[in-house]
Scaffold this motif. Structure first.
Motif, PDB file in Angstrom:
ATOM      1  N   ASP A 193       6.591 -30.245 -45.775  1.00 40.13           N
ATOM      2  CA  ASP A 193       7.697 -31.253 -45.698  1.00 40.13           C
ATOM      3  C   ASP A 193       8.955 -30.742 -46.270  1.00 40.13           C
ATOM      4  OD1 ASP A 193       6.265 -33.400 -44.788  1.00 40.13           O
ATOM      5  OD2 ASP A 193       5.879 -34.520 -46.721  1.00 40.13           O
ATOM      6  N   ASN A 194       8.842 -29.424 -47.021  1.00 38.71           N
ATOM      7  CA  ASN A 194      10.055 -28.569 -47.482  1.00 38.71           C
ATOM      8  C   ASN A 194      10.474 -27.433 -46.582  1.00 38.71           C
ATOM      9  OD1 ASN A 194       8.343 -29.694 -50.182  1.00 38.71           O
ATOM     10  ND2 ASN A 194      10.742 -30.452 -50.221  1.00 38.71           N
ATOM     11  N   GLN A 195      10.257 -27.624 -45.186  1.00 39.78           N
ATOM     12  CA  GLN A 195      10.668 -26.575 -44.495  1.00 39.78           C
ATOM     13  C   GLN A 195      11.451 -27.225 -43.235  1.00 39.78           C
ATOM     14  OE1 GLN A 195       6.678 -25.080 -43.546  1.00 39.78           O
ATOM     15  NE2 GLN A 195       7.403 -22.943 -44.120  1.00 39.78           N
ATOM     16  N   ILE A 196      12.654 -26.597 -43.097  1.00 41.61           N
ATOM     17  CA  ILE A 196      13.458 -26.873 -41.748  1.00 41.61           C
ATOM     18  C   ILE A 196      13.949 -25.562 -41.038  1.00 41.61           C
ATOM     19  CG2 ILE A 196      13.962 -29.057 -42.692  1.00 41.61           C
ATOM     20  CD1 ILE A 196      17.031 -27.950 -43.337  1.00 41.61           C
ATOM     21  N   ILE A 197      13.919 -25.668 -39.863  1.00 41.00           N
ATOM     22  CA  ILE A 197      14.342 -24.923 -38.585  1.00 41.00           C
ATOM     23  C   ILE A 197      15.598 -25.259 -37.915  1.00 41.00           C
ATOM     24  CG2 ILE A 197      12.813 -25.414 -37.022  1.00 41.00           C
ATOM     25  CD1 ILE A 197      12.259 -22.213 -36.929  1.00 41.00           C
ATOM     26  N   ASN A 198      16.382 -24.160 -37.358  1.00 45.09           N
ATOM     27  CA  ASN A 198      17.797 -24.473 -36.872  1.00 45.09           C
ATOM     28  C   ASN A 198      17.644 -24.844 -35.368  1.00 45.09           C
ATOM     29  OD1 ASN A 198      17.034 -21.531 -36.651  1.00 45.09           O
ATOM     30  ND2 ASN A 198      19.193 -21.442 -35.871  1.00 45.09           N
ATOM     31  N   HIS A 199      16.500 -25.123 -34.660  1.00 45.17           N
ATOM     32  CA  HIS A 199      16.468 -25.372 -33.357  1.00 45.17           C
ATOM     33  C   HIS A 199      15.326 -26.414 -33.253  1.00 45.17           C
ATOM     34  CE1 HIS A 199      18.775 -22.188 -31.791  1.00 45.17           C
ATOM     35  NE2 HIS A 199      18.108 -21.086 -32.616  1.00 45.17           N
ATOM     36  N   PHE A 200      15.611 -27.114 -31.866  1.00 44.93           N
ATOM     37  CA  PHE A 200      14.499 -28.093 -31.639  1.00 44.93           C
ATOM     38  C   PHE A 200      13.410 -27.325 -30.450  1.00 44.93           C
ATOM     39  CE2 PHE A 200      17.492 -30.878 -32.810  1.00 44.93           C
ATOM     40  CZ  PHE A 200      16.704 -31.951 -33.392  1.00 44.93           C
ATOM     41  N   PRO A 201      12.152 -27.648 -30.537  1.00 47.41           N
ATOM     42  CA  PRO A 201      11.226 -26.807 -29.596  1.00 47.41           C
ATOM     43  C   PRO A 201      11.579 -26.605 -28.446  1.00 47.41           C
ATOM     44  CG  PRO A 201       9.958 -28.338 -31.051  1.00 47.41           C
ATOM     45  CD  PRO A 201      11.469 -28.557 -31.223  1.00 47.41           C
ATOM     46  N   ASN A 202      12.273 -27.794 -27.707  1.00 46.71           N
ATOM     47  CA  ASN A 202      12.714 -27.508 -26.364  1.00 46.71           C
ATOM     48  C   ASN A 202      14.090 -27.773 -25.961  1.00 46.71           C
ATOM     49  OD1 ASN A 202      12.269 -30.242 -26.827  1.00 46.71           O
ATOM     50  ND2 ASN A 202      11.604 -30.813 -24.810  1.00 46.71           N
ATOM     51  N   HIS A 203      14.749 -27.025 -26.821  1.00 47.23           N
ATOM     52  CA  HIS A 203      16.320 -27.088 -26.815  1.00 47.23           C
ATOM     53  C   HIS A 203      16.762 -26.922 -25.544  1.00 47.23           C
ATOM     54  CE1 HIS A 203      16.325 -22.586 -26.528  1.00 47.23           C
ATOM     55  NE2 HIS A 203      15.393 -22.612 -27.485  1.00 47.23           N
TER      56      HIS A 203
END
Length: 424
Positions: free
Chosen positions: A71-81
């Motif tokens: 829950d405390n991790q975020i990333i700068n792309h959606f998987p199927n951008h």
């Protein structure tokens, strides 16, 4: 509060409990992370925030990796951008979206006959005509030929689907040139080309010119959720100019300094200016248009641009893997024709963070700063349980484009209000 030459930072300068990871050590990224007191770690360590390349993101989300984010991790792309940023998939998704609206009888899918500037009469979507007529090759070759023969004087632009920065792009105005390319692409010494798909689009040959030069717009759009759709438009976009005056003659058809606005192409030209980098701010474009064309048509143009962005996002929202750990900043490339109609050229999942000028660096620093404050909860620590509703101050230079969650709540409140009024 911390302040700097590059704009405000919304968190106190103290060591936050945030570990960041990145495989793109650009100065505008690193200085923003360090300014917040974040600590850099490696990809195998415990990280909270990952600014990754698209390839790293794909690897992370792949079934083989088996990686599960907390829950405390975020990333700068959606998987199927790539449903939005790959040229052929963008076209496919927009065409599908229009067909679905048509099937549902939506007024958005209304069509009408339009006279092109060459005199040809065609049927177009009234509200959703924001991408040039486009086909995917080799799959749509016969459909392209049929369209080409309706107006054989037209020019078309060929782009490889999986490449960026102007690589592999060329213009054609004769079917024989396409056939020649096709034969060469399948030659033994070009085996890799025969597997690659291209998009071929009707070239916008009546672009709006400033100083007799062609330009396009680079706008930044932040998406924090696709379902419900939540998107924001950065106010500080810019125009990218060609270094050579626009010329539609056949002799200039192969001169990419005339036709392609990409900085990665133009910076190799003899007329490239290192001071302004061939760029002009969107604010200055607005002032120029208000002065030359009037305020009303300028406002209409910018409203049309926002409309175009929202509906391109809606076209992919149903197929996008809407992971709550993800956000994404897209680089939208838009061309304006001389009738002040905007056309979507392409969408980039990794818009360049390299600074070509001082103003460029300041703008991109603000962009990253504003993204971080918009995607993080008020305490500045990544948490996917947060409702992703930043307060207006946290948005900085971002304007809200669409928040379907908010719209639904407002509609619900309005209908409740109408119901109570009716009872009275």
């Amino acid at each position: 509060m911390a302040a700097s030459l590059y704009g405000r930072v919304n968190v106190p300068i103290e060591r936050c409990r945030v570990n960041f990871c990145t495989d793109m050590e650009k100065s505008v990224l690193m200085s923003n992370f360090e300014r917040r007191g974040w600590h850099q770690v490696g990809p195998d360590d415990e990280w909270n925030f990952y600014w990754a390349s698209t390839q790293t993101c794909r690897n992370l989300f792949s079934v083989e990796s088996g990686y599960r984010m907390n829950d405390n991790q975020i990333i700068n792309h959606f998987p199927n951008h790539y449903e939005l940023s790959r040229k052929d998939l963008l076209v496919k998704n927009i065409k599908r979206y229009r067909k679905e609206l048509e099937r549902d009888g939506s007024p958005l899918a209304e069509k009408a006959e339009v006279v092109l500037h060459g005199g040809q009469v065609v049927t177009r979507y009234v509200h959703l005509d924001f991408i040039p007529v486009t086909f995917v090759l080799p799959a749509d070759y016969n459909m392209f030929v049929e369209e080409y023969r309706k107006s054989p004087q037209s020019t078309w632009i060929m782009k490889p689907c999986g490449k960026s920065q102007g690589t592999g792009i060329f213009l054609i105005n004769k079917l024989s040139k396409l056939k020649k390319w096709s034969r060469e692409a399948k030659a033994p010494f070009h085996p890799q080309l025969s597997k690659e798909s291209y998009v071929i689009s009707r070239y916008i040959d009546n672009p709006l010119l400033i100083g007799s030069k062609k330009f396009d717009l680079r706008l930044y759009v932040l998406v924090t959720s696709f379902r419900p759709l939540k998107a924001y438009l950065f106010q500080l976009g810019f125009c990218r100019f060609c270094t050579v005056k626009y010329d539609t003659s056949v002799t200039e058809l192969d001169n990419m300094y005339v036709h392609l606005t990409n900085v990665s192409v133009q910076k190799h030209g003899g007329d490239y200016n290192n001071i302004h980098g061939g760029k002009m701010s969107v604010q200055n474009l607005r002032l120029f248009l208000e002065g030359t064309r009037g305020r009303a048509v300028t406002e209409k143009l910018f409203a049309s641009i926002q409309w175009l962005i929202v509906h391109s996002l809606k076209a992919v929202s149903s197929v996008m893997a809407n992971d709550r750990h993800c956000f994404e900043c897209y680089g939208y490339d838009i061309i304006i024709d001389n009738q002040l109609k905007p056309w979507l050229v392409e969408v980039n999942a990794s818009p360049s963070l390299t600074s070509t000028t001082v103003n460029d660096r300041i703008m991109k620093y603000k962009l990253i700063d504003n993204i971080l404050t918009a995607v993080l909860p008020p305490d500045g620590i990544p948490d996917v349980r947060w409702n992703k509703v930043p307060n207006p101050e946290a948005l900085g230079n971002f304007d809200l484009l669409i928040d379907e969650d908010l719209m639904e709540k407002e509609e619900s409140a309005n209908s409740t209000g109408r119901g109570a009024k009716n009872k009275k």
